[in-house]
Design an enzyme around this catalytic site. Structure first.
Site, PDB file in Angstrom:
ATOM      1  N   ASP A 167      61.856  37.318  82.656  1.00  0.00           N
ATOM      2  CA  ASP A 167      62.435  38.562  82.157  1.00  0.00           C
ATOM      3  C   ASP A 167      63.440  38.271  81.046  1.00  0.00           C
ATOM      4  OD1 ASP A 167      63.360  41.120  81.822  1.00  0.00           O
ATOM      5  OD2 ASP A 167      64.399  41.242  83.742  1.00  0.00           O
ATOM      6  N   ASP A 369      61.813  43.909  74.969  1.00  0.00           N
ATOM      7  CA  ASP A 369      61.995  43.655  76.395  1.00  0.00           C
ATOM      8  C   ASP A 369      60.665  43.310  77.040  1.00  0.00           C
ATOM      9  OD1 ASP A 369      63.318  43.579  78.911  1.00  0.00           O
ATOM     10  OD2 ASP A 369      62.656  45.627  79.331  1.00  0.00           O
TER      11      ASP A 369
END
Length: 491
Positions: A167, A369
């Protein structure tokens, strides 16, 4: 005599001119034969440049399809394979487990987006007041945020291979650990037992690393018998609590790191089911890229697979990075956060740049992201994109929207679909054309949607999500403060 010579000169000039004209005609004919000068051919070539024609069956891959490995991950010794968590390539796929449906995926995605916007809003308010490389394969899962990708690496001595969500919007790496003092969610691999590892050490609560937890997790470290305790909560109410520790991390046989700070979680809950934890690739000093900066210089890259039957790669360091990468500077909007900011300056559809005022993007800013599924755009930018896309798709029947996706088509009866190209323009001159799989989100043949959504507020940041990133090589160069893109990144 003079008249005769003059007459001869005139005739010679006429013959030369006619010969020259014939030669020009021959040259033009040859060029037309090579380039096909017909209007139909020119139109066909223009459409090929400004659109993609894809097999609809490719949007609905079979769950029984064999796993196709990324050549990049297989050939670069510092690469890890990236896979969809619920796909045929994943080592943690559970045949009995029920995969999340699209509605749940999009609901969780909105929860993550709300959390990101909240963090950025808080930061804004606070302001007003060739190195070594390692590739890890990435797999797309449906846990935290619901559209996440998974890699497998070794932790401890002897090493235990564990599958982690990676992430770019998180900093602290953590895994579930024995004993589970309150609760641990279900994971496919055995839960890590620190007492069985000779290289495990708890971190003191008086250490600099413990003091760094506040910026990495949003919560200050606490003490338990002089050992540092961390706690981190995510936008979907998932959380992990446990001891901050140091341990040996093995990416590949030749890429081993001693004393990596990570969280050994003894109380974990939420939507991580199946995976062992999370690999934090954010910008804080406790993130994995920052801790391995001496080796990789804060450089990593990945390619997210477009299908659950393919793998991509996660590579640490600069080895193997494409020479065709186009870079854009990391923007200041995300300073003081985990996120990597971008400056979007324009969008084109079908080769035509949309008439979007620059302030529509510059006022709220943008970020990239890996954990957000559907890209979010400012309302005015999304309206322009939606309008242009629908105009180019007028030959297809409209369908009702689903959740955050409001532009959908009924493609029943078609074997192929021709969609306009979509390109993003970034600060610094980088122009990124999305892959053909980075434009659509398919529910079923009668409901295939434009994979973008508009923000509810003009001041909310745009987010370049993982559907749009699929098949691209995305390069994060933290040392140089830039992010880059190149096509065909998984091969």
């Amino acid at each position: 005599m003079i008249l005769s010579d003059t007459s001869n000169n005139v005739r010679e000039k006429k013959r030369a001119k006619m010969s020259f004209n014939r030669m020009n005609i021959i040259i033009i004919l040859c060029v037309c034969l090579n380039w096909d000068c017909s209007e139909g051919a020119q139109e066909k070539q223009r459409r090929a440049i400004d659109s993609h024609t894809i097999q609809l069956s490719s949007l609905f891959p079979s769950s029984s399809s064999p796993c196709v490995l990324s050549t990049r991950a297989s050939s670069t010794k510092s690469s890890l394979h990236v896979t969809h968590r619920h796909g045929t390539c994943s080592r943690i796929t559970n045949a009995k487990a029920k995969n999340p449906d699209h509605a749940e995926i999009l609901r969780l995605d909105q929860a993550r987006v709300n959390s990101i916007h909240s963090k950025l809003s808080k930061k804004l308010t606070d302001r007003v007041r060739q190195s070594k490389s390692t590739d890890l394969p990435a797999k797309d899962g449906s846990t935290y945020g619901s559209g996440n990708f998974v890699v497998t690496l070794g932790i401890g001595t002897p090493k235990h291979d564990l599958s982690l969500i990676f992430d770019t919007g998180s900093d602290l790496t953590w895994i579930q650990c024995e004993p589970c003092v309150r609760t641990c969610y279900s994971q496919k691999e055995p839960i890590f037992n620190p007492s069985s590892s000779s290289s495990y050490h708890n971190v003191s609560c008086s250490s600099a690393e413990c003091s760094s937890l506040s910026s990495a997790t949003g919560n200050s470290g606490t003490c338990s018998a002089s050992n540092c305790v961390y706690g981190i909560q995510y936008g979907d109410q998932s959380f992990s609590v446990g001891f901050l520790a140091k341990e040996k991390f093995t990416l590949t046989a030749s890429n081993v790191f001693d004393g990596v700070n990570f969280g050994c979680g003894e109380n974990n809950q939420g939507l991580f089911t199946g995976v062992a934890g999370l690999l934090g690739l954010g910008r804080d000093k406790l993130s994995f890229p920052s801790q391995t900066a001496a080796t990789y210089n804060k450089i990593f890259s990945y390619c997210l697979p477009s299908s659950a039957s393919y793998t991509g790669h996660l590579t640490f360091g600069s080895a193997g990075v494409s020479r065709s990468v186009k870079f854009t500077p990391i923007s200041t909007i995300t300073d003081g956060t985990s996120f990597y900011g971008l400056d979007i300056v324009g969008i084109s559809v079908g080769g035509q740049k949309l008439a979007i005022p620059p302030t529509v993007f510059s006022t709220p800013g943008a970020l990239i992201d890996s954990g957000t599924v559907i890209s979010r755009l400012p309302p005015k930018a999304y309206a322009a994109l939606r309008g242009a896309f629908k105009a180019k798709m007028s030959q297809y029947k409209n369908a009702s929207g689903v959740s955050i996706l409001d532009t959908c088509f009924d493609l029943t009866g078609f074997k192929t679909v021709t969609i306009p190209t979509v390109s993003f323009y970034f600060n610094g001159g980088a122009v990124v054309e999305l892959g053909s799989k980075g434009v659509l989100y398919a529910f079923k043949m009668s409901k295939v949607c434009l994979a973008f959504a508009g923000n509810s507020d003009d001041n909310n940041a745009a987010i370049f999500g993982n559907v749009q990133q699929q098949t691209l090589e995305v390069v994060y160069d933290g040392a140089a403060g830039r992010v880059g893109f190149a096509p065909n990144g998984c091969s």
